[in-house]
Design an enzyme around this catalytic site. Structure first.
Site, PDB file in Angstrom:
ATOM      1  N   ARG A   1       0.855  -1.182   0.000  1.00 50.27           N
ATOM      2  CA  ARG A   1       0.000   0.000   0.000  1.00 50.27           C
ATOM      3  C   ARG A   1       0.891   1.232   0.000  1.00 50.27           C
ATOM      4  O   ARG A   1       1.936   1.266   0.647  1.00 50.27           O
ATOM      5  CB  ARG A   1      -0.929   0.012   1.222  1.00 50.27           C
ATOM      6  CG  ARG A   1      -2.073  -0.990   1.153  1.00 50.27           C
ATOM      7  CD  ARG A   1      -3.083  -0.607   0.073  1.00 50.27           C
ATOM      8  NE  ARG A   1      -4.231  -1.505   0.023  1.00 50.27           N
ATOM      9  CZ  ARG A   1      -4.314  -2.565  -0.773  1.00 50.27           C
ATOM     10  NH1 ARG A   1      -3.279  -2.858  -1.576  1.00 50.27           N
ATOM     11  NH2 ARG A   1      -5.395  -3.318  -0.789  1.00 50.27           N
TER      12      ARG A   1
ATOM     13  N   GLU B   1      -4.312   7.459  -5.255  1.00 54.21           N
ATOM     14  CA  GLU B   1      -4.541   6.745  -6.519  1.00 54.21           C
ATOM     15  C   GLU B   1      -5.920   7.089  -7.062  1.00 54.21           C
ATOM     16  O   GLU B   1      -6.898   7.051  -6.299  1.00 54.21           O
ATOM     17  CB  GLU B   1      -4.426   5.235  -6.295  1.00 54.21           C
ATOM     18  CG  GLU B   1      -3.039   4.802  -5.855  1.00 54.21           C
ATOM     19  CD  GLU B   1      -2.943   3.339  -5.475  1.00 54.21           C
ATOM     20  OE1 GLU B   1      -1.842   2.870  -5.188  1.00 54.21           O
ATOM     21  OE2 GLU B   1      -4.004   2.657  -5.444  1.00 54.21           O
TER      22      GLU B   1
ATOM     23  N   HIS C   1      -0.887   0.355 -10.121  1.00 55.38           N
ATOM     24  CA  HIS C   1      -1.575  -0.624  -9.273  1.00 55.38           C
ATOM     25  C   HIS C   1      -2.074  -1.813 -10.117  1.00 55.38           C
ATOM     26  O   HIS C   1      -3.267  -2.143 -10.136  1.00 55.38           O
ATOM     27  CB  HIS C   1      -2.752   0.034  -8.540  1.00 55.38           C
ATOM     28  CG  HIS C   1      -3.062  -0.629  -7.235  1.00 55.38           C
ATOM     29  ND1 HIS C   1      -3.304   0.077  -6.074  1.00 55.38           N
ATOM     30  CD2 HIS C   1      -3.169  -1.934  -6.893  1.00 55.38           C
ATOM     31  CE1 HIS C   1      -3.559  -0.764  -5.080  1.00 55.38           C
ATOM     32  NE2 HIS C   1      -3.474  -1.991  -5.567  1.00 55.38           N
TER      33      HIS C   1
END
Length: 316
Positions: free
Chosen positions: A235, A264, A283
């Protein structure tokens, strides 16, 4: 039973997977990416929320008197107010281990890219440089072997363990730091300071908690070996991005690869966008088709188990 799926556009690419499996449970309300106002309106009469990254906080729980279950299309659950879920009697289940192979695979794609320079050599050849080379082999970029390199793994859940298996296959020395004691004679368990000071590569695989938030900062980067490699696929919140930028700028780190950021999608002012010697992917560790199909099946199985009175993968 009414089921709200909050952000299905984060699960599907060109209709390559189906969410029809959830129709058997009741009425399904689908949102590509729900906004806050619609979320607060829809939850007033839903029994189940299935979500990936939408924030579900105390305000949402207060608006959802019928809500009994949240199923996550994710392993991490930092977007859910777990304390509020407990106080409202809502069971929260994640999809642990669905992306183990995919994440470990991408970790080594970063590592191999850095140590083999295959992309750089490919671009060199396609530029026509090999045609005019005075020798059969061009040695333009520094490369190295993984054998006998030391990799430090932070967090030793399913992903951390899979990374260690691959690292051992390459003949690497594997150090592990974990808050939960483990038994595994294929790796060496050490404290965080020792791992940072000895590792050529540090890869992070811990959840985002209050304890791990900003774990990587000026102090921790300062402990790492000069010229070390840093990888984060966990993360974004475990890293202070300014500290990572500075460690790359100063040469303290020779390379970094991150699949996650503090915000994000990436903020236009994200400092890492202009960092040197960094690879940033959006991601994507979890997105292989087989991985997403597995994810949907796990979320369906979690909901079935909850309805049968035997919940699994419970985080709250």
């Amino acid at each position: 039973m009414k089921i709200l799926i909050t952000d299905y556009n984060s699960l599907i690419y060109n209709n390559d997977v189906s969410l029809d499996v959830f129709n058997k449970f009741g009425e399904v309300v689908l949102y590509e990416s729900i906004n806050r106002n619609d979320l607060l309106k829809e939850v007033e009469d839903v029994d189940v929320i299935l979500s990936n990254k939408v924030t579900i906080d105390n305000t949402v729980f207060n608006k959802a008197p019928k809500l009994k279950y949240i199923g996550l299309f994710a392993t991490g659950y930092n977007n859910i107010d777990i304390k509020s879920a407990k106080s409202h009697g809502v069971t929260v289940c994640n999809a642990g281990s669905y992306s183990t192979d995919a994440v470990a695979q991408q970790v080594f794609s970063y590592i191999l890219s850095y140590y083999t320079k295959v992309e750089s050599y490919d671009r060199l050849v396609k530029s026509g440089a090999w045609i005019t080379s005075p020798t059969f082999s061009m040695m333009c970029y520094p490369t190295d072997e993984l054998s006998n390199k030391t990799i430090g793994i932070i967090g030793y859940g399913s992903i951390g363990k899979r990374v260690s298996v691959i690292a051992n296959a390459f003949g690497m020395n594997v150090l592990v730091y974990t808050r939960t004691p483990k038994s595994d004679d294929t790796v060496k368990f050490v404290d965080l300071k020792e791992l940072l000071s000895l590792s050529d590569i540090v890869t992070v695989h811990c959840p985002l908690t209050e304890q791990s938030r900003n774990m990587f900062n000026d102090k921790t980067f300062g402990i790492m070996k000069d010229g070390a490699v840093f990888i984060n696929t966990s993360r974004g919140g475990v890293v202070e991005e300014k500290a990572l930028f500075d460690a790359l700028k100063s040469g303290k780190l020779s390379y970094a690869a991150v699949d996650v950021l503090n915000k994000e999608p990436m903020d236009k002012d994200c400092i890492l966008k202009n960092a040197k010697n960094i690879m940033i992917t959006p991601h994507t560790c979890w997105v292989p088709l087989a991985t997403r199909k597995r994810l949907i099946n796990i979320v369906s199985d979690n909901l079935t188990a909850f309805l049968n009175g035997t919940p699994i993968n419970v985080v709250s």
